[in-house]
Design an enzyme around this catalytic site. Structure first.
Site, PDB file in Angstrom:
ATOM      1  CD  GLU A  42       3.622   3.877   2.023  1.00 60.59           C
ATOM      2  OE1 GLU A  42       4.769   4.233   2.822  1.00 60.59           O
ATOM      3  OE2 GLU A  42       3.670   2.577   2.012  1.00 60.59           O
TER       4      GLU A  42
ATOM      5  CD  GLU B  61       2.094  -1.072   0.915  1.00 63.57           C
ATOM      6  OE1 GLU B  61       2.807  -0.948   1.954  1.00 63.57           O
ATOM      7  OE2 GLU B  61       1.322  -2.030   0.760  1.00 63.57           O
TER       8      GLU B  61
ATOM      9  CG  ASP C 264       8.014   2.262   1.683  1.00 64.14           C
ATOM     10  OD1 ASP C 264       7.766   3.227   2.474  1.00 64.14           O
ATOM     11  OD2 ASP C 264       8.932   1.671   1.608  1.00 64.14           O
TER      12      ASP C 264
ATOM     13  CG  ASP D 191      -0.390  -0.087   3.596  1.00 63.27           C
ATOM     14  OD1 ASP D 191       0.829   0.318   3.820  1.00 63.27           O
ATOM     15  OD2 ASP D 191      -0.812  -1.243   3.896  1.00 63.27           O
TER      16      ASP D 191
END
Length: 233
Positions: free
Chosen positions: A122, A46, A50, A119
């Site tokens: 990502e 994640e 991101d 989450d």
């Protein structure tokens, strides 16, 4: 792994190492309940995803709008790179159906929770990047984020969603709207705020932001989406 391969095939995700996608779809609650096994949760993926998402959208906006100043680019990017947008993308390709969750999260509705879905989206980006390359990850992101990028093209991305929500619900009479901070983390200069919006006592949205104003706007946007989909307050 058969489920992971099915997930990848349904969503046209190129896979060399299916274990990366398996990890991307493993919530920390599942790993915590299986400590006697070697299971990695999706938090590191994640983190990576991101960063890649931020870069891809930033690069797209930089090239798409060469005359825009930094502040305008930042506001536009924030409208795309946020948990509600990521969660909506995750919902469209059924990430929740393939998540590995702990029993507690499963029973409390984790498969539809915005924070978990966002989450996971990502984390899937991180897995695609590691398993392929930047170009493949970029195509995946831009394809799934097209709706939000189109809104930027239309100039429809910097609304006051709190005011929009107030106007929407007051058509039905007196309504009580409250914004509740459920958690905050980090130092004062780099806070992360988790927030819920309650309408007549019912949770109608949850969000994450770098400050209360940002979190409240995102929570209001989520509440508007739910109401438009037919959820009653």
């Amino acid at each position: 792994m058969a489920e992971i391969e099915k997930f990848a095939a349904e969503n046209e995700i190129p896979v060399q190492n299916a274990q990366l996608l398996n990890t991307a779809l493993t919530h920390t609650s599942y790993a915590n309940e299986h400590k006697n096994e070697v299971i990695h949760d999706n938090e590191r993926l994640e983190f990576l995803g991101d960063a890649i998402l931020d870069l891809v959208i930033g690069e797209y906006l930089f090239l798409r709008f060469p005359s825009w100043p930094e502040g305008e680019l930042t506001r536009a990017k924030a409208s795309v790179v946020c948990k509600p947008s990521c969660a909506e993308c995750a919902t469209k390709f059924h990430v929740g159906d393939y998540m590995r969750l702990g029993r507690g999260e499963e029973m409390s509705g984790g498969r539809t929770r915005i924070s978990i879905l966002g989450d996971a989206f990502e984390a899937v980006i991180g897995a695609i990047y590691l398993d392929n390359n930047y170009e493949v990850a970029s195509r995946f992101i831009l394809g799934h984020m097209k709706k939000f990028l189109d809104l930027i093209d239309q100039g429809d991305y910097d609304h006051d969603y709190k005011s929009d929500l107030q106007e929407m619900v007051q058509k039905h009479g007196d309504v009580n709207i409250s914004y509740v901070v459920t958690k905050d983390e980090g130092p004062a200069h780099d806070k992360t705020i988790w927030m819920e919006i309650h309408i007549n006592g019912k949770v109608m949205g949850e969000s994450v932001g770098k400050n209360k104003k940002e979190a409240a706007q995102r929570a209001a946007k989520e509440a508007i989406r739910r109401i438009q989909l037919g959820e009653t307050v």
